[in-house]
Scaffold this motif. Structure first.
Motif, PDB file in Angstrom:
ATOM      1  N   GLU A 287       0.854  -1.228   0.123  1.00  0.00           N
ATOM      2  CA  GLU A 287       0.034   0.046  -0.032  1.00  0.00           C
ATOM      3  C   GLU A 287       0.655   1.546  -0.128  1.00  0.00           C
ATOM      4  O   GLU A 287       0.620   2.045  -0.694  1.00  0.00           O
ATOM      5  CB  GLU A 287      -1.018  -0.031   1.077  1.00  0.00           C
ATOM      6  N   LYS A 288       1.990   1.253   0.713  1.00  0.00           N
ATOM      7  CA  LYS A 288       2.739   2.311   0.755  1.00  0.00           C
ATOM      8  C   LYS A 288       3.567   2.678  -0.548  1.00  0.00           C
ATOM      9  O   LYS A 288       3.549   3.882  -1.145  1.00  0.00           O
ATOM     10  CB  LYS A 288       3.772   2.164   1.922  1.00  0.00           C
ATOM     11  N   ILE A 289       3.912   1.582  -0.953  1.00  0.00           N
ATOM     12  CA  ILE A 289       4.748   1.911  -2.510  1.00  0.00           C
ATOM     13  C   ILE A 289       3.534   2.178  -3.411  1.00  0.00           C
ATOM     14  O   ILE A 289       3.809   2.944  -4.205  1.00  0.00           O
ATOM     15  CB  ILE A 289       5.191   0.469  -2.892  1.00  0.00           C
ATOM     16  N   ALA A 290       2.399   1.582  -3.689  1.00  0.00           N
ATOM     17  CA  ALA A 290       1.240   2.044  -4.318  1.00  0.00           C
ATOM     18  C   ALA A 290       1.058   3.370  -4.437  1.00  0.00           C
ATOM     19  O   ALA A 290       0.930   4.424  -5.176  1.00  0.00           O
ATOM     20  CB  ALA A 290       0.099   1.253  -4.388  1.00  0.00           C
ATOM     21  N   CYS A 291       0.644   4.083  -3.101  1.00  0.00           N
ATOM     22  CA  CYS A 291       0.827   5.563  -3.003  1.00  0.00           C
ATOM     23  C   CYS A 291       1.637   6.333  -3.351  1.00  0.00           C
ATOM     24  O   CYS A 291       1.414   7.407  -4.097  1.00  0.00           O
ATOM     25  CB  CYS A 291       0.158   5.678  -1.401  1.00  0.00           C
ATOM     26  N   THR A 292       2.782   5.996  -2.980  1.00  0.00           N
ATOM     27  CA  THR A 292       4.184   6.574  -3.406  1.00  0.00           C
ATOM     28  C   THR A 292       4.101   6.942  -5.084  1.00  0.00           C
ATOM     29  O   THR A 292       4.283   7.835  -5.487  1.00  0.00           O
ATOM     30  CB  THR A 292       5.347   5.924  -2.962  1.00  0.00           C
ATOM     31  N   LEU A 293       4.086   5.838  -5.728  1.00  0.00           N
ATOM     32  CA  LEU A 293       3.957   5.605  -7.109  1.00  0.00           C
ATOM     33  C   LEU A 293       2.916   6.513  -7.751  1.00  0.00           C
ATOM     34  O   LEU A 293       2.897   7.099  -8.942  1.00  0.00           O
ATOM     35  CB  LEU A 293       3.916   4.384  -7.668  1.00  0.00           C
ATOM     36  N   LEU A 294       1.633   6.291  -7.214  1.00  0.00           N
ATOM     37  CA  LEU A 294       0.646   7.234  -7.827  1.00  0.00           C
ATOM     38  C   LEU A 294       0.719   8.663  -7.488  1.00  0.00           C
ATOM     39  O   LEU A 294       0.574   9.751  -8.263  1.00  0.00           O
ATOM     40  CB  LEU A 294      -0.716   6.871  -6.760  1.00  0.00           C
ATOM     41  N   GLU A 295       1.224   9.275  -6.106  1.00  0.00           N
ATOM     42  CA  GLU A 295       1.369  10.524  -6.047  1.00  0.00           C
ATOM     43  C   GLU A 295       2.799  11.201  -7.019  1.00  0.00           C
ATOM     44  O   GLU A 295       2.452  12.323  -7.323  1.00  0.00           O
ATOM     45  CB  GLU A 295       1.832  10.917  -4.577  1.00  0.00           C
ATOM     46  N   LYS A 296       3.633  10.442  -6.954  1.00  0.00           N
ATOM     47  CA  LYS A 296       4.778  11.043  -7.567  1.00  0.00           C
ATOM     48  C   LYS A 296       5.093  10.635  -9.218  1.00  0.00           C
ATOM     49  O   LYS A 296       5.698  11.526  -9.750  1.00  0.00           O
ATOM     50  CB  LYS A 296       6.146  10.380  -6.833  1.00  0.00           C
ATOM     51  N   PHE A 297       4.627   9.559  -9.563  1.00  0.00           N
ATOM     52  CA  PHE A 297       4.858   8.984 -10.974  1.00  0.00           C
ATOM     53  C   PHE A 297       3.587   8.805 -11.817  1.00  0.00           C
ATOM     54  O   PHE A 297       3.607   8.520 -12.740  1.00  0.00           O
ATOM     55  CB  PHE A 297       5.619   7.883 -10.699  1.00  0.00           C
ATOM     56  N   ASN A 298       2.408   8.880 -11.038  1.00  0.00           N
ATOM     57  CA  ASN A 298       1.200   8.596 -11.638  1.00  0.00           C
ATOM     58  C   ASN A 298       1.132   7.112 -12.217  1.00  0.00           C
ATOM     59  O   ASN A 298       0.704   6.913 -13.192  1.00  0.00           O
ATOM     60  CB  ASN A 298       0.864   9.543 -12.704  1.00  0.00           C
ATOM     61  N   CYS A 299       1.612   6.391 -11.541  1.00  0.00           N
ATOM     62  CA  CYS A 299       1.674   4.841 -11.860  1.00  0.00           C
ATOM     63  C   CYS A 299       0.980   4.021 -10.730  1.00  0.00           C
ATOM     64  O   CYS A 299       1.013   4.341  -9.534  1.00  0.00           O
ATOM     65  CB  CYS A 299       3.139   4.434 -11.641  1.00  0.00           C
ATOM     66  N   ILE A 300       0.117   3.066 -11.117  1.00  0.00           N
ATOM     67  CA  ILE A 300      -0.622   2.027 -10.388  1.00  0.00           C
ATOM     68  C   ILE A 300       0.159   0.670 -10.712  1.00  0.00           C
ATOM     69  O   ILE A 300      -0.018   0.223 -11.915  1.00  0.00           O
ATOM     70  CB  ILE A 300      -1.759   1.913 -10.611  1.00  0.00           C
ATOM     71  N   PRO A 301       0.988   0.227  -9.550  1.00  0.00           N
ATOM     72  CA  PRO A 301       1.502  -1.195  -9.753  1.00  0.00           C
ATOM     73  C   PRO A 301       0.811  -2.249  -9.554  1.00  0.00           C
ATOM     74  O   PRO A 301      -0.278  -2.240  -8.853  1.00  0.00           O
ATOM     75  CB  PRO A 301       2.515  -1.201  -8.529  1.00  0.00           C
ATOM     76  N   VAL A 302       0.934  -3.343 -10.248  1.00  0.00           N
ATOM     77  CA  VAL A 302       0.369  -4.788 -10.065  1.00  0.00           C
ATOM     78  C   VAL A 302       1.124  -5.578  -9.413  1.00  0.00           C
ATOM     79  O   VAL A 302       2.141  -5.885 -10.208  1.00  0.00           O
ATOM     80  CB  VAL A 302      -0.175  -5.204 -11.628  1.00  0.00           C
ATOM     81  N   PHE A 303       0.901  -6.047  -8.226  1.00  0.00           N
ATOM     82  CA  PHE A 303       1.604  -6.723  -7.503  1.00  0.00           C
ATOM     83  C   PHE A 303       1.415  -8.375  -7.677  1.00  0.00           C
ATOM     84  O   PHE A 303       0.169  -8.892  -7.789  1.00  0.00           O
ATOM     85  CB  PHE A 303       1.460  -6.577  -6.115  1.00  0.00           C
ATOM     86  N   LEU A 304       2.546  -9.011  -8.174  1.00  0.00           N
ATOM     87  CA  LEU A 304       2.294 -10.501  -8.391  1.00  0.00           C
ATOM     88  C   LEU A 304       3.293 -11.266  -7.519  1.00  0.00           C
ATOM     89  O   LEU A 304       4.350 -10.736  -7.189  1.00  0.00           O
ATOM     90  CB  LEU A 304       2.671 -10.874  -9.902  1.00  0.00           C
ATOM     91  N   SER A 305       2.848 -12.408  -7.155  1.00  0.00           N
ATOM     92  CA  SER A 305       3.806 -13.265  -6.411  1.00  0.00           C
ATOM     93  C   SER A 305       4.941 -13.830  -7.140  1.00  0.00           C
ATOM     94  O   SER A 305       4.709 -13.777  -8.453  1.00  0.00           O
ATOM     95  CB  SER A 305       3.051 -14.540  -5.771  1.00  0.00           C
ATOM     96  N   SER A 306       5.948 -14.147  -6.542  1.00  0.00           N
ATOM     97  CA  SER A 306       7.187 -14.683  -7.340  1.00  0.00           C
ATOM     98  C   SER A 306       6.732 -16.187  -8.077  1.00  0.00           C
ATOM     99  O   SER A 306       7.276 -16.020  -9.353  1.00  0.00           O
ATOM    100  CB  SER A 306       8.317 -15.139  -6.430  1.00  0.00           C
ATOM    101  N   GLU A 307       5.966 -16.725  -7.632  1.00  0.00           N
ATOM    102  CA  GLU A 307       5.674 -18.114  -8.232  1.00  0.00           C
ATOM    103  C   GLU A 307       4.968 -17.657  -9.567  1.00  0.00           C
ATOM    104  O   GLU A 307       5.150 -18.100 -10.677  1.00  0.00           O
ATOM    105  CB  GLU A 307       4.919 -18.960  -7.548  1.00  0.00           C
ATOM    106  N   THR A 308       3.685 -16.794  -9.530  1.00  0.00           N
ATOM    107  CA  THR A 308       2.895 -16.318 -10.518  1.00  0.00           C
ATOM    108  C   THR A 308       3.621 -15.574 -11.464  1.00  0.00           C
ATOM    109  O   THR A 308       3.349 -15.871 -12.784  1.00  0.00           O
ATOM    110  CB  THR A 308       1.640 -15.352  -9.968  1.00  0.00           C
ATOM    111  N   ARG A 309       4.562 -14.759 -11.207  1.00  0.00           N
ATOM    112  CA  ARG A 309       5.215 -13.808 -12.056  1.00  0.00           C
ATOM    113  C   ARG A 309       6.286 -14.868 -12.900  1.00  0.00           C
ATOM    114  O   ARG A 309       6.293 -14.882 -14.182  1.00  0.00           O
ATOM    115  CB  ARG A 309       6.510 -12.935 -11.270  1.00  0.00           C
ATOM    116  N   LYS A 310       6.703 -15.823 -12.225  1.00  0.00           N
ATOM    117  CA  LYS A 310       7.682 -16.727 -13.142  1.00  0.00           C
ATOM    118  C   LYS A 310       7.124 -17.653 -13.898  1.00  0.00           C
ATOM    119  O   LYS A 310       7.340 -17.892 -15.177  1.00  0.00           O
ATOM    120  CB  LYS A 310       8.550 -17.724 -11.960  1.00  0.00           C
ATOM    121  N   LYS A 311       5.819 -18.233 -13.542  1.00  0.00           N
ATOM    122  CA  LYS A 311       4.964 -18.736 -14.476  1.00  0.00           C
ATOM    123  C   LYS A 311       4.584 -18.125 -15.654  1.00  0.00           C
ATOM    124  O   LYS A 311       4.373 -18.693 -16.964  1.00  0.00           O
ATOM    125  CB  LYS A 311       3.989 -19.736 -13.719  1.00  0.00           C
ATOM    126  N   PHE A 312       4.051 -16.923 -15.202  1.00  0.00           N
ATOM    127  CA  PHE A 312       3.581 -15.724 -16.299  1.00  0.00           C
ATOM    128  C   PHE A 312       4.438 -15.593 -17.297  1.00  0.00           C
ATOM    129  O   PHE A 312       4.378 -15.859 -18.521  1.00  0.00           O
ATOM    130  CB  PHE A 312       2.821 -14.485 -15.707  1.00  0.00           C
TER     131      PHE A 312
END
Length: 948
Positions: free
Chosen positions: A215-240
């Motif tokens: 949540e802290k990272i998401a708010c920082t990215l929204l306020e400073k960079f206008n970015c919304i992050p998508v968080f994935l687990s390491s296993e999901t990211r590797k399979k994807f």
């Protein structure tokens, strides 16, 4: 005069525990429609309503809405698990800012005041105190004229262009200006005044981000960079990424397909990886939907998110969705090997605008659409379009550019100048060939080294004064060890064979390099040498052209490089022909300075004019022009998966069986007009599967029509373009059924009645001529056949090769038009068929004939017409014109001239079944399609009532 106004909003709503009320709108100060950047309302002192105060610019008109934030149990620390519920309003709330203070009473949440009702506003010109005025807009001596706020662009890509570091127990973020494939610096700078960016993607960080930090990272990215992050687990990211994107999609789309896996066994498709791919796309969709608001543009990038458009279209039917495919599209023969080929195509076709780098990628894509989904493209004012699911998808060809200004500025940077000076000193007296590639088999690095080795072997004079700098950029997540080993072996062999203690012909660099190092290599290279064996997006040649010093700038490019056709000064080669590549190297090395200068100037001009900014502006302009309707859309089709289709229905709606059943019972005389063409026809196919489906539907429809036709209150009439023999065979079991053949030319009112002609005087001398033409094309087109009628001919090609059959049909269409121009005939395209018939249609005549025939004996006061195609809209008009005055609903004006639709033939069959029993309520859920054998043997559970 102060340029800002303090605006106080108030609204009434009863919040539940754990809920928050938020205000968000279409400007930065209202949160840009991003819920977490909106303003949280607080309870007023008298606790009757919720309030918040915001400084907004005078003279501007703002759009806004309220929403409720709800937390899921156990997920209060997880930003993405929060749910947001917007007001269910057809239009946004709007307000134009006046005065120094404004109070806006919006009454109740979810209910909008009349816009003209000024009672909701209180405007004050009282000066705002210095302590109270925290306006971010400053002061100005003039009032602003009302201007539209820049629209929002949701830029969706797999990885955010953000560098993420975790040092000293703190997170550090910065723009990744070296993100190559979008040249994002030029994109951001070039469009920042015209559009507001919102970036959506995963963070480029190798380790899994703890849940407590998200949540802290998401708010920082929204306020400073206008970015919304998508968080994935390491296993999901590797399979994807490694499992599906890089191991399945990447090789397939680059025309590589390993029949054997790493264990030497036949490769099989892992459906679990496909489910992970869909899961990630769905997660992207959920976040995009929460951030989207009416009027926003959505731009999706690359093959990682191919099914995302289908999820968005299902939930945002009016959204304008752009999709740019940055890798090659393979030939249909290769693409069809994918077990999920239909799903990927349908996902992409849910976009509004599809972009590709080159036309031959588009050609392969269109071929896949024809062969897999039987979708042909159309051309309109130079634009290619595909009609799918009731919508038109525009296809665009445009190659992405770079930001030349950025490279020009960086060349003057002290760090770059220092590196260039060192390299020039080190390489003094040598010709330098440069190359920068990903460490991937498709880049053809081994082929390039073999060609260079062949050059040194055949031209010994180059051995001591020629240097080849090869940079290989390894993907830390995915690369093949065998590829790296082969390259290293060839490099060592060349240096051992042709090198000396003072000079090695090949300088091999296998690591990530900085932007300054890259520009320095461009600057000192006399020739840049790239030999990918299959490439989509490759901007390195563009970067080299704008970075090369005077007297340099020659390019040798594989003909399979995406940008090779754009750069006219480049020498194009086939990387598989080692001898040809060696000769090309020698020829380029021998070019005179004037020729080099001329070629470089030509390419430099092209790259400078086709920048990232121009590419993005042009794409977004086309996206804005796409005709996605914001009107009510109805979801039809094949279910709730990726094959779910959205079809626009502005003038019709789905029939309500319960309401209609009550109305149906009040009607004394009913006329059913059923269009047979395509509802129960062959649709251009003669396959066994199609015949079985047809028999199944006909058995059921005959059963229901028999019941309906025995009811003295009903008249049933089938209108068709098919022949008398076909209609007699298909509907022979129904005794009291009226049938019209060949679009009304022949008709009969009951089975035992003789066929009548609606017109005896008709010129049919053209039929033998047209038949000979069709027969000649039938001989040359396997799977096609001709249906002969008394008044016309139909050529069907549905069972032929999709592309060849369509080409032959177009050729035959032109042939028929040229030969039959002197006759009173018309040539029509149908569904996998071409029909030739007389110009004057008898459909209007037969409808009038039906009404006149029953006018005395059984004048209907309800006419139900069931059609299938857009052309049937004209039939509704004919019925309206032909119907007698007493064709009016009994005491219920809301049913007058109403138009409804069925989702599919099965639902139409349920309609017939329900109507045949006169009770929709009891039968709509129980009636199923009855097969023809049951009807023929009279072994159904339902008995035909004796109504004759």
């Amino acid at each position: 005069m102060n340029n800002s106004c303090k605006v106080s909003f108030q609204v009434r709503y009863k919040l539940k525990p754990g809920e928050k009320l938020i205000l968000s709108g279409n400007s930065i100060n209202l949160g840009n429609w991003i819920p977490v950047l909106g303003h949280i309302l607080k309870k007023s002192k008298n606790k009757n309503f919720w309030v918040c105060s915001i400084f907004l610019k005078k003279g501007y008109t703002y759009s806004y809405k309220y929403l409720v934030e709800k937390e899921k149990r156990g997920d209060s620390k997880n930003f993405q698990k929060r749910e947001f519920f917007w007001e269910n309003l057809e239009n946004c709330r709007k307000i134009k800012i006046f005065g120094n203070k404004m109070e806006i009473d919006d009454c109740f949440f979810g209910k909008i005041f009349n816009i003209m009702n000024r009672a909701r506003l209180k405007i004050s010109w009282e000066k705002v105190s210095v302590l109270e005025n925290n306006s971010p807009f400053g002061n100005n001596s003039t009032e602003l004229v009302s201007q539209p706020e820049p629209s929002n662009l949701l830029m969706i890509l797999y990885r955010l262009p953000i560098i993420t570091k975790y040092e000293n127990e703190k997170w550090h973020f910065s723009w990744d200006d070296d993100a190559l494939y979008l040249t994002l610096v030029g994109l951001r700078k070039g469009l920042k005044e015209k559009i507001n960016f919102l970036w959506i993607g995963i963070l480029n960080y190798e380790n899994e981000i703890p849940l407590s930090e998200q949540e802290k990272i998401a708010c920082t990215l929204l306020e400073k960079f206008n970015c919304i992050p998508v968080f994935l687990s390491s296993e999901t990211r590797k399979k994807f990424y490694q499992g599906f994107c890089k191991s399945v999609l990447w090789p397939t789309f680059h025309s590589f397909y390993d029949l054997l896996n790493e264990y030497g066994k036949t490769s099989t498709f892992d459906r679990n990886l496909w489910l992970v791919y869909c899961l990630v796309n769905r997660k992207f969709a959920d976040i995009t939907i929460s951030a989207y608001h009416d009027g926003d543009l959505i731009w999706i990038h690359d093959y990682h998110l191919m099914v995302l458009p289908s999820h968005l279209r299902k939930n945002l039917p009016g959204a304008k969705i752009g999709y740019f495919f940055h890798i090659p599209w393979p030939s249909s023969e290769i693409y069809r090997q994918l077990p999920i080929r239909d799903e990927l195509l349908r996902g992409l076709l849910s976009s509004s605008l599809l972009g590709f780098h080159l036309f031959y990628y588009v050609r392969h894509f269109l071929s896949s659409c024809v062969r897999i989904l039987n979708l042909h493209h159309e051309s309109e004012k130079g634009a290619l379009k595909i009609h799918y699911g009731g919508r038109y998808i525009t296809i665009r060809v445009s190659h992405i550019g770079i930001d030349p200004k950025r490279f020009g500025e960086r060349l003057m940077h002290p760090k770059v100048s220092e590196k260039v000076f060192k390299l020039k000193k080190e390489f003094k007296g040598k010709k330098v060939i440069g190359a920068i590639d990903d460490l991937d088999v498709i880049k053809g690095i081994s082929l390039k080294l073999l060609a260079f080795e062949n050059l040194l072997k055949n031209y010994p004079n180059y051995q001591q004064n020629l240097l080849f700098i090869q940079v290989a950029l390894p993907d830390t997540v995915f690369f093949r060890e065998c590829v790296r080993s082969e390259i290293r072996v060839i490099v060592k062999r060349i240096n051992d064979k042709f090198g000396t203690k003072e000079h090695s012909p090949v300088m091999y660099i296998e690591r990530k390099i900085t932007f300054e190092e890259r520009v320095a290599i461009y600057s000192v290279s006399d020739i840049f040498f790239l030999t990918p064996i299959r490439d989509g997006l490759n901007l390195i040649p563009y970067e080299y052209i704008v970075s090369a010093n005077e007297g340099k700038g020659q390019l040798i490019l594989s003909e399979f490089t995406g940008c090779s056709n754009s750069l006219s000064g480049a020498v194009r080669i086939n990387p598989w022909n080692i001898e040809e590549v060696s000769r090309a190297l020698d020829k380029v090395l021998q070019n005179d300075p004037e020729r080099i200068k001329l070629k470089h100037a030509t390419d430099f001009k092209f790259v400078s004019e086709h920048t990232t900014k121009e590419w993005a502006e042009s794409f977004l302009m086309d996206l804005k022009k796409t005709p996605e309707s914001t009107n009510r859309m109805t979801k039809l089709g094949l279910g709730f998966g990726l094959t779910f289709q959205i079809v626009q229905k502005e003038i019709s709606s789905r029939i309500n069986f319960e309401e209609f059943s009550q109305f149906y019972g009040k009607v004394k005389k009913r006329l059913f007009l059923v269009d047979y063409e395509e509802n129960f026809g062959l649709n251009g196919f003669r396959s066994n599967q199609n015949q079985k489906i047809q028999e199944k539907f006909l058995g059921s429809i005959n059963f229901h029509m028999e019941i309906l036709s025995r009811d003295p209150k009903n008249i049933i009439f089938v209108i068709s373009g098919r022949t008398r023999d076909i209609l007699h065979f298909n509907f022979n079991p129904v005794k009291f059924l009226g049938v019209s053949a060949e679009n009304g030319f022949f008709y009969r009112f009951q089975r035992k009645k003789n066929w009548n002609k609606i017109n005896d005087s008709i010129d049919l001398s053209w039929i033998p001529i047209a038949f000979e033409i069709m027969r000649s094309y039938t001989i040359r087109t396997d799977g096609s056949f001709v249906e002969e009628k008394a008044t016309g001919l139909v050529w069907y090609f549905g069972d032929s090769d999709p592309e060849f059959g369509y080409w032959q049909a177009k050729e035959m269409f032109d042939h028929l038009e040229g030969v039959l121009g002197i006759f009173e005939v018309r040539i029509n395209w149908g569904n996998n068929c071409i029909q030739v018939e007389k110009k004057i249609s008898n459909k209007k005549k037969i409808i009038k004939k039906i009404f006149n025939f029953f006018k005395e004996e059984l004048s209907p006061n309800l006419a139900i017409y069931i059609g299938n195609k857009e052309i049937d809209e004209k039939t509704f008009g004919i019925i309206k014109q032909s119907s007698p005055e007493n064709l009016k609903p009994p005491n219920d004006s809301k049913w007058e001239h109403r138009k409804f639709f069925f989702r599919d033939p099965k639902e139409a069959m349920n309609f017939f079944g329900s109507a045949s029993l006169g009770s929709f309520r009891n039968s709509v859920d129980n009636w199923s399609i009855l097969n023809s054998e049951n009807y023929k043997n009279k072994q159904t559970r339902l008995k035909l009532p004796n109504l004759s």
